[in-house]
Design an enzyme around this catalytic site. Sequence first.
Site, PDB file in Angstrom:
ATOM      1  N   ASP A 483      45.975  -3.691 -16.976  1.00 30.39           N
ATOM      2  CA  ASP A 483      46.409  -2.362 -16.528  1.00 30.39           C
ATOM      3  C   ASP A 483      47.559  -2.468 -15.527  1.00 30.39           C
ATOM      4  O   ASP A 483      47.820  -3.547 -14.962  1.00 30.39           O
ATOM      5  CB  ASP A 483      45.198  -1.657 -15.880  1.00 30.39           C
ATOM      6  CG  ASP A 483      45.249  -0.150 -16.016  1.00 30.39           C
ATOM      7  OD1 ASP A 483      46.321   0.395 -16.292  1.00 30.39           O
ATOM      8  OD2 ASP A 483      44.184   0.492 -15.820  1.00 30.39           O
ATOM      9  N   ASP A 541      45.836   7.897 -21.514  1.00 32.93           N
ATOM     10  CA  ASP A 541      44.538   8.045 -20.854  1.00 32.93           C
ATOM     11  C   ASP A 541      43.761   9.253 -21.358  1.00 32.93           C
ATOM     12  O   ASP A 541      42.623   9.461 -20.942  1.00 32.93           O
ATOM     13  CB  ASP A 541      44.733   8.180 -19.336  1.00 32.93           C
ATOM     14  CG  ASP A 541      44.583   6.843 -18.636  1.00 32.93           C
ATOM     15  OD1 ASP A 541      44.294   5.850 -19.335  1.00 32.93           O
ATOM     16  OD2 ASP A 541      44.757   6.790 -17.411  1.00 32.93           O
TER      17      ASP A 541
HETATM   18  C1  DGJ Z   1      43.943   3.565 -15.825  1.00 37.75           C
HETATM   19  C2  DGJ Z   1      43.633   3.312 -17.245  1.00 37.75           C
HETATM   20  O1  DGJ Z   1      44.579   3.896 -18.061  1.00 37.75           O
HETATM   21  C3  DGJ Z   1      42.222   3.750 -17.540  1.00 37.75           C
HETATM   22  O2  DGJ Z   1      41.933   3.603 -18.896  1.00 37.75           O
HETATM   23  C4  DGJ Z   1      41.285   2.936 -16.699  1.00 37.75           C
HETATM   24  O3  DGJ Z   1      41.339   1.601 -17.085  1.00 37.75           O
HETATM   25  C5  DGJ Z   1      41.656   3.081 -15.246  1.00 37.75           C
HETATM   26  N1  DGJ Z   1      43.029   2.797 -15.000  1.00 37.75           N
HETATM   27  C6  DGJ Z   1      40.827   2.178 -14.404  1.00 37.75           C
HETATM   28  O4  DGJ Z   1      41.189   2.208 -13.108  1.00 37.75           O
END
Ligand code: DGJ
Length: 756
Positions: A483, A541
């Site tokens: 991430d 997301d």
């Molecule tokens: C942002 C990501 O896009 C989410 O899917 C998740 O992993 C969160 N971060 C976790 O902090």
Amino acid sequence: MSIPYLRAAGTSLVLDARGTGVPVIVHWGADLGDLNGELLETLADASVPAISPSSIDVPLRLSLLPTLAAGWSGRPGVSGFRPGGCGGVALDLRLTEVQSGGVRAGVPSASGRTLPGTQALTIFLTDAAARVTVRTDLELSVEGVLRLRHTLTNTGDDPASAPFELGSLDVILPVPDRAGELLDFTGLWTHERRPQRSTLGHGVWSRESRHGRPGHDDSYLMAAGTPGFGFRTGEVWATHLAWSGDKHVWAENSALGYSALGSGELLAPGELRVAPGASHTTPWTVAVYSAAGLDGLSARLHPWVRSWSTITGHRPVVLNTWEAVYFDHDLSTLARLADAAAVVGVERFVLDDGWFTGRSDDRRALGDWFVDPVTWPGGLHPLIEHVHAAGMDFGLWVEPEMVSADSDVARAHPEWVLGGVDAAGVGGSGAGIGSASVGVSSPALTWRFQRVLDLGNPDAFGWVFARLTALLNEYPIAYLKWDHNRDLLAGSAHRQTVALYRLIDAVRAEHPGVEIESCASGGARVDLGILERVDRVWTSDTNDPLERQQIQRYSSVLLPPEYLGGHLGAATAHTTGRTSELSFRLATALFGSAGIEWDLTRANESERVQIATWIARYKQLRPLLHSGVVVRADPSDPALELHGVVSPDQNSALFAQVALAAPRAALPERMRFPGLAPERRYRVAPLSLGVPPRTIQDAPPAWLAEPGSSGAAGAFGTDGSVTLTGAVLALVGLPAPLLAPEQAALFTVDAVDGRR
Ligand code: DGJ
């Protein structure tokens, strides 16, 4: 060799490399057929324009690297200066050599694979007085994908020579005047890849990223096409910069009389200093021409990406814990979730954020990459053993480029934090954006309460590499969700991006079996630079299927669907609050690298049965979905979209008719199925995922009515099918079911005249 002519798969490029001027692209676009040397000479000669009034006294031609010295007053291909000089260096480059090659090292620096059939040219330019040379690499793949990059060398070889401060080094490609309509993309968190169209008037339409990552508003592709170009129609020329840092991409229609697409890394002042004797190589610009709309771009890009893809084997069905439990990690909860996942057929269990020391929320602990001893007294072993025993492999979330101000690592090594820490020593812990230093020192701004680890610092790099490999050595981890949740907001995106690539490459070299997913607050880092190094991208997301339909539709213009992570979320989407029916969520998540992000332990029995049916179907369809040709019909009603995947041999296909909203007419336009072989016969039948989509019809179209039925209200025949030729299905089409808004109907299309 002075007029190289590259041809592949219906596209071609003619380069006039005669004389000593910087070579000129005479043509990039449709294949021009067989042209011998004489015809190529004539073409190049005949392309030399008139001399216009009030202009330079020689014909102005847009070269591969246009500069003021050659009379080009549009955006230059290269700019820079030498400290102590007066103004920029006006490079006057001369051609010294053209080399051609058949097969070259293919794409991925990571894989180093060779791509057979790629045609390659290398062009050497020099400005002896300025002590600069430029090498341009140009390749045309068998799929017709063109890519170019430059390498600038400062040939001042004595240490006393000044460095060359690079301002820009960009790829500029001509497009014809008729490409007067532009398409590029914008977006925001949970709404990536929003298309925007404009008319290319005189001037520059420039999209710039200073996020230190492409960003949610990433331009993604810059496409210029004939007015009204769609998914299936119109000529389109498009470029993409294979780079995960700052960039600028633009379209220019110069009053000088040329239109062009440009792209390159966006460099901060002083960011890139080429020392005497040193070189700098740009990222690749990937350029694609299509005579058949956006689908024609995908038809070249997808097989090309697949030819060097790091993906081996099928994409496993994932369960990601994020929206199921967030930071509430607890062995028994997660073990129950794993059991529920295994029962419905999930193949990979991914433990998202929240597993490391002190990470109870998003305000702390990034960088402390040790398993939290309180939550996990036995480490992650008990959970991983449970996951394995349930027949799944295990994945783990990490965010290696980041550090929380409130973390042991930031406290121990403030010098590793990009931009340094503030006077309090911890910088903005829990204070929202910024801390005491808001407005004083922008590098100290926090974002999601976090800072950036300076990967250009060898110690910081070594430490995070050591932590990642220690985890991979200790635990049987099949997959890292990697991430990246903030903009850098520092003028060192180049250094950071180069170090990021080095870090991923090093981890992959040490653990070649580990797959990696690129995530950046969803889809803020989806580009062909990162794709050389990862096996999946987290597309967005949002798990809201309505948003996802559009995000996936446009993300898949560039990327094959097997890369695009798409998850079945809860009925009420966490990001939008919109509630969607299960059938719509299932049909949407099917077209990608499918997974689940939902607390399955809360799903009822009927939902679990439907999910299990969906996963079983997905597994059957996966070979088609992840190797086929992506097609999208051009909608006449923006509320209705028909998209699908057709197998490369055109034996079979899967289509989805999607109602995004209420249609504009009671009877929608027929579904016209693109991409089938016109002369072949196909059987079209509805595909059930266990629950039919909701319709608003008193009776279904005749062909969908169950045999013998009179088409009862709300019925959606599961046995109805029709057999017609590919030409009829594409040109005449079939009446669509009357779907309620936010519904999707699936159709299988199978050749019945023998497979080939
Ligand atoms: C942002 C990501 O896009 C989410 O899917 C998740 O992993 C969160 N971060 C976790 O902090």
